[in-house]
Design a protein around this motif. Structure first.
Motif, PDB file in Angstrom:
ATOM      1  N   UNK A 107      50.833  13.628  73.064  1.00 55.78           N
ATOM      2  CA  UNK A 107      51.677  14.330  74.039  1.00 55.78           C
ATOM      3  C   UNK A 107      51.677  15.834  73.761  1.00 55.78           C
ATOM      4  N   UNK A 108      52.038  16.647  74.758  1.00 57.08           N
ATOM      5  CA  UNK A 108      52.008  18.110  74.592  1.00 57.08           C
ATOM      6  C   UNK A 108      52.889  18.637  73.468  1.00 57.08           C
ATOM      7  N   UNK A 109      53.904  17.878  73.069  1.00 57.25           N
ATOM      8  CA  UNK A 109      54.761  18.373  71.990  1.00 57.25           C
ATOM      9  C   UNK A 109      54.441  17.733  70.648  1.00 57.25           C
ATOM     10  N   UNK A 110      53.473  16.797  70.598  1.00 62.52           N
ATOM     11  CA  UNK A 110      53.204  16.086  69.342  1.00 62.52           C
ATOM     12  C   UNK A 110      51.739  16.032  68.945  1.00 62.52           C
ATOM     13  N   UNK A 111      50.831  16.530  69.753  1.00 57.95           N
ATOM     14  CA  UNK A 111      49.407  16.381  69.474  1.00 57.95           C
ATOM     15  C   UNK A 111      48.995  17.013  68.141  1.00 57.95           C
ATOM     16  N   UNK A 112      49.741  17.979  67.679  1.00 54.36           N
ATOM     17  CA  UNK A 112      49.391  18.760  66.486  1.00 54.36           C
ATOM     18  C   UNK A 112      49.916  18.146  65.199  1.00 54.36           C
ATOM     19  N   UNK A 113      50.652  17.042  65.281  1.00 51.14           N
ATOM     20  CA  UNK A 113      51.317  16.495  64.094  1.00 51.14           C
ATOM     21  C   UNK A 113      50.323  15.910  63.099  1.00 51.14           C
ATOM     22  N   UNK A 114      50.120  16.597  62.020  1.00 44.80           N
ATOM     23  CA  UNK A 114      49.387  16.077  60.861  1.00 44.80           C
ATOM     24  C   UNK A 114      49.770  16.932  59.667  1.00 44.80           C
ATOM     25  N   UNK A 115      50.135  16.278  58.597  1.00 51.71           N
ATOM     26  CA  UNK A 115      50.722  16.978  57.457  1.00 51.71           C
ATOM     27  C   UNK A 115      49.929  16.690  56.186  1.00 51.71           C
ATOM     28  N   UNK A 116      49.567  17.749  55.477  1.00 51.25           N
ATOM     29  CA  UNK A 116      48.931  17.640  54.175  1.00 51.25           C
ATOM     30  C   UNK A 116      50.034  17.858  53.141  1.00 51.25           C
ATOM     31  N   UNK A 117      50.617  16.769  52.669  1.00 49.38           N
ATOM     32  CA  UNK A 117      51.823  16.894  51.851  1.00 49.38           C
ATOM     33  C   UNK A 117      51.566  17.579  50.518  1.00 49.38           C
ATOM     34  N   UNK A 118      50.361  17.441  49.965  1.00 51.02           N
ATOM     35  CA  UNK A 118      50.049  18.146  48.716  1.00 51.02           C
ATOM     36  C   UNK A 118      49.751  19.613  48.995  1.00 51.02           C
ATOM     37  N   UNK A 119      48.779  19.884  49.852  1.00 49.53           N
ATOM     38  CA  UNK A 119      48.285  21.242  50.039  1.00 49.53           C
ATOM     39  C   UNK A 119      49.174  22.147  50.863  1.00 49.53           C
ATOM     40  N   UNK A 120      49.952  21.581  51.810  1.00 50.14           N
ATOM     41  CA  UNK A 120      50.803  22.408  52.663  1.00 50.14           C
ATOM     42  C   UNK A 120      52.231  22.527  52.151  1.00 50.14           C
ATOM     43  N   UNK A 121      52.684  21.538  51.389  1.00 51.35           N
ATOM     44  CA  UNK A 121      54.092  21.513  50.976  1.00 51.35           C
ATOM     45  C   UNK A 121      54.301  21.475  49.467  1.00 51.35           C
ATOM     46  N   UNK A 122      53.226  21.305  48.667  1.00 53.44           N
ATOM     47  CA  UNK A 122      53.408  21.164  47.219  1.00 53.44           C
ATOM     48  C   UNK A 122      54.461  20.089  46.939  1.00 53.44           C
ATOM     49  N   UNK A 123      54.195  18.883  47.411  1.00 56.53           N
ATOM     50  CA  UNK A 123      55.233  17.865  47.521  1.00 56.53           C
ATOM     51  C   UNK A 123      55.847  17.446  46.195  1.00 56.53           C
ATOM     52  N   UNK A 124      55.132  17.606  45.082  1.00 59.26           N
ATOM     53  CA  UNK A 124      55.676  17.154  43.801  1.00 59.26           C
ATOM     54  C   UNK A 124      56.770  18.082  43.273  1.00 59.26           C
ATOM     55  N   UNK A 125      56.958  19.253  43.891  1.00 67.61           N
ATOM     56  CA  UNK A 125      58.067  20.119  43.465  1.00 67.61           C
ATOM     57  C   UNK A 125      59.416  19.473  43.807  1.00 67.61           C
ATOM     58  N   UNK A 126      59.387  18.459  44.691  1.00 62.85           N
ATOM     59  CA  UNK A 126      60.624  17.780  45.087  1.00 62.85           C
ATOM     60  C   UNK A 126      60.806  16.447  44.356  1.00 62.85           C
ATOM     61  N   UNK A 127      60.026  16.220  43.305  1.00 65.51           N
ATOM     62  CA  UNK A 127      60.059  14.933  42.596  1.00 65.51           C
ATOM     63  C   UNK A 127      61.481  14.566  42.193  1.00 65.51           C
ATOM     64  N   UNK A 128      61.786  13.280  42.314  1.00 69.44           N
ATOM     65  CA  UNK A 128      63.112  12.772  41.956  1.00 69.44           C
ATOM     66  C   UNK A 128      63.333  12.792  40.452  1.00 69.44           C
ATOM     67  N   UNK A 129      64.591  12.963  40.074  1.00 67.44           N
ATOM     68  CA  UNK A 129      65.017  12.670  38.707  1.00 67.44           C
ATOM     69  C   UNK A 129      65.352  11.185  38.676  1.00 67.44           C
ATOM     70  N   UNK A 130      64.531  10.405  38.001  1.00 66.35           N
ATOM     71  CA  UNK A 130      64.613   8.948  38.074  1.00 66.35           C
ATOM     72  C   UNK A 130      65.796   8.424  37.281  1.00 66.35           C
ATOM     73  N   UNK A 131      66.315   7.273  37.728  1.00 66.82           N
ATOM     74  CA  UNK A 131      67.532   6.706  37.155  1.00 66.82           C
ATOM     75  C   UNK A 131      67.260   5.320  36.580  1.00 66.82           C
ATOM     76  N   UNK A 132      67.705   5.127  35.360  1.00 64.30           N
ATOM     77  CA  UNK A 132      67.548   3.831  34.709  1.00 64.30           C
ATOM     78  C   UNK A 132      68.316   2.764  35.477  1.00 64.30           C
ATOM     79  N   UNK A 133      67.664   1.628  35.700  1.00 66.70           N
ATOM     80  CA  UNK A 133      68.296   0.522  36.400  1.00 66.70           C
ATOM     81  C   UNK A 133      68.099   0.564  37.892  1.00 66.70           C
ATOM     82  N   UNK A 134      67.761   1.734  38.432  1.00 72.07           N
ATOM     83  CA  UNK A 134      67.503   1.874  39.866  1.00 72.07           C
ATOM     84  C   UNK A 134      66.005   2.061  40.112  1.00 72.07           C
ATOM     85  N   UNK A 135      65.451   3.104  39.528  1.00 72.10           N
ATOM     86  CA  UNK A 135      64.031   3.392  39.720  1.00 72.10           C
ATOM     87  C   UNK A 135      63.156   2.682  38.693  1.00 72.10           C
TER      88      UNK A 135
END
Length: 645
Positions: free
Chosen positions: A284-312
């Motif tokens: 569609x005209x408002x969505x044709x461009x949607x594609x995301x490079x989560x590593x190269x465009x957002x440096x996604x690991x900078x948002x890594x969770x602080x993991x919790x014992x018993x949950x993660x």
């Protein structure tokens, strides 16, 4: 060589002192003005040969700087040993692409949108208060529909209505509307108001007890290791059974594994997920461009969770913190970023023999090294598994909230009343710098081949193994083929086992679809790596990211498609194996309001690397829960406390 904090290894994980030292060097060099921000910070690892030789190496870090006032950007390498700038290059955005999008820019997007009359008027026509709208700024890609400001940093923004502070806005997409935002000028340059679709009124509040319903009566599962864990970690150096390796972490790739060896024999020098792309299928005209490079465009690991014992993580856990740099270049420690633990994994090997009366069973276990990171609506987990029999596995887990639309139809599933979820893919690229038994290495493509009935096969039952050696980079761009069981055998070209066979490891792909976009599409040119399941290249220390160093607004052609133009030999060389794998997601109603984990990955199995089963020396279980085991003086027979297989 004297280094910060008495660093003991060239690949040691980043410390807070090193982050501060890099910032001091940049300040002294006059490179950090009031409006300059970090967009990327990572260790600049020494060349492989330097590390393997044991030579002293210079500790370096790579920083991509952005002046958010002017849009200018620089690629800088800093030595913390010599306290100096090693290199500094200003980027040319139309050619190189843009630096990644950063938190500073995300945080200002709603103010920019709400200052634009065209955006406010579009919301008012829909009866929506701009104060209720949560804006989602998304990477713009590199399309020809936005030619006004070549070289400018742009994002495209959707709006989602949030009805109250605890309301998850993903349930209320304001579809048919998108804004083009110039991040440098801080202006809305265009609003595409294609259609006014009803805003879905369903709830997405999966964390609301009323939505969840009464909890099931499930008894706790407790995992204990009374004698403690079997692995050790010292300064990032991991030892477990016959396994020996190092761990690392950076904000672009997240968890990295280094110098992986089994029983003193090298297998892989460096393993990581070097890129991922999420292309969407709605034209569609408002969505044709949607594609995301989560590593190269957002440096996604900078948002890594602080993991919790018993949950993660469950069991006898060892957590490791990771240090990155924030937008201002100050150290930020992600506590419990990496989780390490052992898991029971059922039966490793077993046989009950009718001739000798032998009954032997050994249980498999694996060492798990993992991290989890949220990026926007999705959450991704990356789990490296090391097994007692020499197997290596990577499992990627996708969960979180599917990206939503207000237009279910040909390219989207209706997952709740009036709420759509566009079809999309999650495609990952694993970079495997192989050193099977030290190298040199080569890759053979192996698959099952039918043998026609006739002479030599009169009953038609025969089939054979087809082996094709990949000799050059032009040959080594391959698709998976589940119908023939196609795998790739990574061998040492100079060493053989006791049977005279080349020692090797086999890459077993899942064989799911690679990139489905048309060959002539923009996303195909930008994510060419995802068009093939396998690439093999000759090692080059500068070739690190399969879509290129600067992915944001890059027009395409960088990374793997550029490197393989040299058509270097890969038979009996120092090689890197790049493997594309992932999910093609046609969302289900069951994926709403939060998606159960979906899984993808690959396996590396020893094939001729050993002369026999390498796990014969695993001891029998002695915990009193196997037949014949003793606990409190009682012998447990069949049907009583038998361990699960």
């Amino acid at each position: 060589m004297t280094t910060l904090e008495n660093r003991t290894h060239a690949l040691a994980m980043t410390s807070e002192a090193e982050v501060r030292a890099v910032r001091e060097v940049l300040l002294d060099a006059g490179l950090l003005g009031e409006t300059v921000r970090y967009t990327f910070f990572t260790p600049e690892e020494p060349a492989k040969g330097e590390v393997l030789s044991g030579a002293e190496t210079d500790r370096r870090f790579r920083v991509i700087l952005l002046d958010i006032a002017s849009g200018r950007s620089w690629d800088v390498v800093v030595s913390t040993d010599s306290r100096s700038v090693v290199s500094n290059r200003e980027l040319d955005p139309p050619r190189d692409g843009q630096p990644p999008i950063i938190d500073t820019e995300f945080e200002m997007i709603e103010d920019i949108l709400n200052a634009a009359a065209e955006w406010r008027e579009a919301l008012e026509r829909r009866g929506i208060d701009p104060a209720q709208v949560r804006a989602v700024p998304l990477s713009a890609g590199a399309f020809d529909d936005y030619p006004e400001h070549p070289g400018h940093r742009v994002v495209r923004a959707f709006g989602f209505r949030q009805d109250h502070e605890k309301d998850h806005p993903w349930a209320h997409p304001i579809d048919g509307l998108v804004a083009y935002v110039d991040l440098t000028a801080r202006t809305v340059d265009r609003v595409v108001d294609h259609a006014e679709h009803p805003v879905p009124e369903t709830t997405g509040n999966f964390d609301d007890p009323e939505v969840q319903g009464p909890p099931l009566d499930l008894k706790p599962i407790e995992i204990t290791q009374p004698q403690g864990r079997s692995f050790t970690v010292e300064d990032g150096h991991v030892r477990w059974g016959k396994w020996d390796l190092r761990i690392g972490f950076n904000e672009r790739e997240g968890l990295t594994l280094h110098q992986i060896a089994f029983d003193g024999r090298p297998i892989c020098y460096r393993a990581s997920v070097a890129e991922m792309v999420v292309p969407y299928a709605d034209p569609s005209p408002v969505r044709f461009w949607q594609n995301y490079f989560d590593c190269g465009e957002y440096m996604f690991a900078r948002y890594a969770d602080s993991l919790q014992l018993g949950c993660d993580c469950l069991g006898d856990i060892l957590y490791t913190d990771a240090v990155i740099a924030d937008d201002l270049g100050n150290p930020r420690t992600i506590e419990n970023a990496i989780c390490m633990h052992e898991e029971d994994y059922g039966v490793l090997w077993k046989h009950s023999d009718m001739f000798t009366g032998s009954r032997e069973t050994r249980r498999q276990r694996r060492l798990v090294i993992s991290f989890f990171t949220p990026i926007g609506n999705y959450d991704y987990g990356f789990y490296w598994y090391l097994y007692l029999d020499g197997t290596i596995e990577l499992e990627c887990k996708a969960t979180g909230i599917v990206f939503t639309s207000g237009t279910p139809g040909e390219y989207a599933t209706e997952i709740a009343p009036g709420l759509g979820a566009p079809f999309h893919q999650h495609l990952f690229s694993a970079r495997l710098d192989m050193t099977v038994d030290g190298g040199p290495n080569a890759v053979e493509e192996i698959e099952a081949a039918r043998v026609p009935m006739g002479e030599g096969n009169p009953y038609g039952n025969a089939f054979r193994r087809s082996v094709t050696r990949l000799s050059r980079e032009s040959d080594a761009q391959r698709d998976a083929n589940a119908s023939t069981g196609r795998v790739w055998h990574i061998i040492n070209t100079e060493k053989t086992n006791a049977l005279g066979q080349p020692v090797g490891y086999t890459l077993h792909p899942e064989g799911q679809p690679t990139l489905l976009a048309d060959d002539a599409s923009v996303i195909r040119s930008r994510a060419t790596f995802a068009a093939k399941a396998l690439w093999v290249t000759q090692y080059d220390a500068d070739e690190r990211y399969p879509a290129g160093d600067f992915v944001n607004q890059n027009p395409g052609g960088a990374g793997l498609p550029a490197w393989v133009q040299a058509d270097r030999p890969v038979d009996g060389e120092d090689i890197v194996v790049w493997h594309t794998f992932g999910l093609t997601h046609f969302p289900r109603p069951e994926d709403w309001p939060i998606m159960p984990v979906d899984y993808t990955g690959f396996v590396l199995k020893p094939s001729g690397f050993f002369d026999r089963n390498p796990a014969l020396d695993i001891p029998a279980s002695t915990n009193g829960h196997c037949h014949g085991g003793k606990e409190n003086g009682e012998v447990h027979g069949p049907g009583k406390d038998r361990g699960a297989e």
